[in-house]
Design a protein around this motif. Structure first.
Motif, mmCIF file in Angstrom:
data_model
loop_
_atom_site.group_PDB
_atom_site.id
_atom_site.type_symbol
_atom_site.label_atom_id
_atom_site.label_comp_id
_atom_site.label_asym_id
_atom_site.label_seq_id
_atom_site.Cartn_x
_atom_site.Cartn_y
_atom_site.Cartn_z
ATOM 1 N N ASN A 15 10.696 44.885 -1.947
ATOM 2 C CA ASN A 15 9.436 45.312 -2.557
ATOM 3 C C ASN A 15 9.365 44.941 -4.036
ATOM 4 O O ASN A 15 8.607 45.550 -4.802
ATOM 5 N N ASP A 16 10.176 43.939 -4.432
ATOM 6 C CA ASP A 16 10.188 43.405 -5.802
ATOM 7 C C ASP A 16 10.545 44.462 -6.831
ATOM 8 O O ASP A 16 10.022 44.469 -7.958
ATOM 9 N N ILE A 17 11.436 45.371 -6.481
ATOM 10 C CA ILE A 17 11.925 46.399 -7.403
ATOM 11 C C ILE A 17 13.385 46.102 -7.699
ATOM 12 O O ILE A 17 14.221 46.105 -6.789
ATOM 13 N N LEU A 18 13.710 45.833 -8.945
ATOM 14 C CA LEU A 18 15.083 45.532 -9.324
ATOM 15 C C LEU A 18 15.940 46.792 -9.232
ATOM 16 O O LEU A 18 15.501 47.873 -9.628
ATOM 17 N N PRO A 19 17.170 46.664 -8.744
ATOM 18 C CA PRO A 19 17.999 47.873 -8.565
ATOM 19 C C PRO A 19 18.520 48.452 -9.878
ATOM 20 O O PRO A 19 18.887 49.628 -9.925
ATOM 21 N N TYR A 20 18.604 47.618 -10.916
ATOM 22 C CA TYR A 20 19.088 48.121 -12.210
ATOM 23 C C TYR A 20 17.881 48.400 -13.089
ATOM 24 O O TYR A 20 17.154 47.489 -13.500
ATOM 25 N N TYR A 21 17.650 49.673 -13.366
ATOM 26 C CA TYR A 21 16.469 50.075 -14.131
ATOM 27 C C TYR A 21 16.910 50.677 -15.453
ATOM 28 O O TYR A 21 17.780 51.562 -15.506
ATOM 29 N N VAL A 22 16.296 50.212 -16.535
ATOM 30 C CA VAL A 22 16.552 50.737 -17.873
ATOM 31 C C VAL A 22 15.324 51.511 -18.322
ATOM 32 O O VAL A 22 14.237 50.925 -18.427
ATOM 33 N N PRO A 23 15.438 52.835 -18.549
ATOM 34 C CA PRO A 23 14.262 53.607 -18.992
ATOM 35 C C PRO A 23 13.759 53.092 -20.331
ATOM 36 O O PRO A 23 14.542 52.660 -21.186
ATOM 37 N N PRO A 24 12.449 53.103 -20.540
ATOM 38 C CA PRO A 24 11.904 52.616 -21.820
ATOM 39 C C PRO A 24 12.311 53.524 -22.961
ATOM 40 O O PRO A 24 12.377 54.752 -22.823
ATOM 41 N N THR A 25 12.588 52.916 -24.078
ATOM 42 C CA THR A 25 12.988 53.689 -25.256
ATOM 43 C C THR A 25 11.768 54.329 -25.885
ATOM 44 O O THR A 25 10.669 53.759 -25.871
#
Length: 555
Positions: free
Chosen positions: A88-98
């Motif tokens: 579903n085009d979702i990357l497994p490594y997610y970095v929350p926005p600062t």
């Protein structure tokens, strides 16, 4: 989920939605395999519906794929969850926005905000790659497939893949150094399903070199891996020929033969005249549906090629090789016209019916059928397909779809017809039509409309015959006048019933190779129909993950 288009969380509910996803990911695993597959299927459908409001729970995924034991299958659930996200085009490594400005960081009590600093993207990807060293095939194949999906998604999002490719090359070199060609081929095959660029010239050389030593499913995976980028290899056919590709074409394993036919079909535009003739001599029209379909596609391409080649040679001189080549391909296509598979039969007939091969004129088409489409090998089916080709021209008549009877039978008015069962008529197979009796009554008003010449007694008929001969001269003038009046009447009727075009036949049907003009439909018999796979997709696409992660909502 019938409500998936309406029940989409709003942006205000993103935190609650993320907590639900984390809960489902954390509790997906189960002792019972059936329950675990059901949980994965539920998560898959939920992510497909809510993917706009979902981020990957990176820490949970990392824990699910971090088992260090290479003889354990525990990481299978984590790899399947990552595959669902990547589908579903979702990357497994997610970095929350600062946070920006003076705003404090968002605290949601979610595991997304508790990612340790030492868990970088490279470390996360390296953990996935380590699963490619697992002992079990379903684990290292699933990890390789996830890496292929990850490379593809990062490419679509225009993110760099250099670091990930460097890590992947180290793993592939490790597999190659172990001397286990099966694991190397399986990893390449799993990656190229989503990222075909992995099969470069170096990898292709290794696959072709080891092709002769492979058997069964591994050989199929090796050939499948070559299909995507085979045209980028300059001397591909020569290398494949040395590796025994021509022997595969007569192989009893139809699965291997089907993949080899697809591979050769993609190579056709790069082959020479002699190489094409060499392949044409080896191909067989027997085998299961898939082999017959790809054989048909190859012969269709070869027929168009050889006809254009002969057209150019006419200006100089036609070589015996070209003439033999042409007649062989033509006979093979004629044999496919009588295939037991309806899809192949209709596809081949539509190929011949094209205006490039058979004239649209019925007269010229009949001459071409006698001159070009007769073969001793197909003599038993000659009248069958020739009649079909001639009748196909009727579909181009604008009145083809016009009903023979304007009204259905339940709305028609019937009249009683007295049928005489005289013993003299027992051996007669015909009956005087009604319109002849009606015309006789008009010509000779003295004759009753109910009188039938077939039922008159022969003695009575001989008596009246002599009287009629005596009166012929007297009635000739009257009959000529009556006949002229009849002609006028029929002319008036014909003028009133002039031809009126109804509806033109859809010309787009000519471009559809699967259109059956006899049934006026594209839907063939479901029992005998075999859908033709495209070169961009595999005949039977399998996955090493626990569930099929393909997004069914994508179009």
């Amino acid at each position: 989920l019938s409500w998936h288009k309406q029940a989409i969380p709003s942006e205000l509910d993103t935190i609650a939605t993320q907590r639900l996803i984390e809960y489902l990911f954390s509790n997906c695993s189960h002792r019972n395999v059936i329950v675990m597959k059901s949980n994965l299927d539920l998560i898959k459908k939920l992510i497909e519906c809510w993917k706009e409001r979902i981020h990957a729970p990176t820490l949970i995924l990392y824990k699910l794929i971090s088992e260090q034991d290479l003889k354990s299958k525990q990481n299978a659930i984590g790899l399947s969850l990552i595959g669902i996200l990547l589908a579903n085009d979702i990357l497994p490594y997610y970095v929350p926005p600062t946070p920006t400005g003076n705003l404090p960081p968002v605290t949601t009590n979610s595991m997304l905000t508790t990612i340790p600093n030492d868990l970088t993207e490279d470390k996360f990807n390296d953990t996935i790659l380590k699963n490619m060293k697992n002992t079990y095939r379903n684990i290292y194949a699933a990890a390789a497939e996830v890496i292929g999906m990850l490379l593809n998604v990062k490419k679509l999002k225009q993110e760099t893949n250099q670091r990930l490719l460097e890590q992947l090359n180290l793993i592939l070199k490790w597999h190659n150094s172990q001397g286990l060609s099966d694991t190397y081929v399986t990893c390449i095959y799993s990656i190229q399903k989503h990222y075909p660029l992995i099969v470069d010239k170096t990898v292709m050389n290794k696959l072709i070199f080891g092709l002769k030593k492979m058997y069964g499913d591994i050989k199929i995976e090796c050939l499948e891996s070559l299909v995507a980028n085979i045209t980028e290899f300059d001397s591909a056919y020569l290398e494949l020929r040395a590796a025994g590709i021509l022997d595969i074409l007569i192989h009893k394993d139809f699965g291997i033969r089907g993949v080899a036919l697809r591979l050769l079909h993609k190579l056709l535009p790069k082959l020479t005249h002699e190489q094409l003739y060499e392949i044409a001599q080896i191909l067989y029209v027997d085998g299961p549906n898939e082999c017959q379909i790809w054989t048909l596609e190859i012969y269709k391409w070869m027929y168009d090629y050889i006809t254009n080649y002969l057209t150019k040679e006419i200006k100089t001189s036609i070589t015996p090789l070209s003439e033999i080549f042409y007649h062989h391909v033509r006979e093979q296509l004629l044999q496919l016209l009588s295939s037991k598979n309806e899809y192949i039969r209709v596809n081949c007939r539509n190929f011949w019916c094209d205006s490039k091969r058979l004239s649209t004129s019925s007269h010229h088409r009949l001459i071409a059928l006698v001159d070009q489409l007769y073969s001793i090998k197909t003599e038993n089916e000659y009248l069958n397909y020739c009649t079909n080709f001639l009748l196909e021209r009727t579909t181009h008549n604008p009145d083809y779809n016009h009903f023979i009877f304007e009204n259905p039978l339940d709305k028609c008015l019937f009249q009683e017809f007295p049928l005489a069962c005289n013993w003299r008529q027992r051996h007669h197979t015909y009956m005087t039509p009604l319109f002849t009796l009606q015309s006789q009554s008009i010509i000779d008003p003295s004759m009753s409309t109910t009188t039938n010449l077939m039922t008159i007694d022969p003695v009575q008929f001989m008596q009246t015959l002599s009287e009629n001969n005596n009166n012929n001269a007297d009635q000739q003038q009257q009959s000529s006048n009556s006949t002229s009046s009849m002609i006028l009447q029929t002319q008036e009727i014909s003028n009133r019933q002039q031809f009126i075009p109804t509806q033109m036949l859809d010309n787009n049907n000519n471009n559809n190779t699967n259109y059956n003009w006899l049934k006026q439909t594209n839907t063939l018999d479901s029992i005998n129909t075999f859908m033709l796979p495209t070169l961009s997709t595999q005949t039977k696409k399998t996955t090493s993950l626990i569930v099929d992660v393909d997004n069914t909502n994508k179009k």
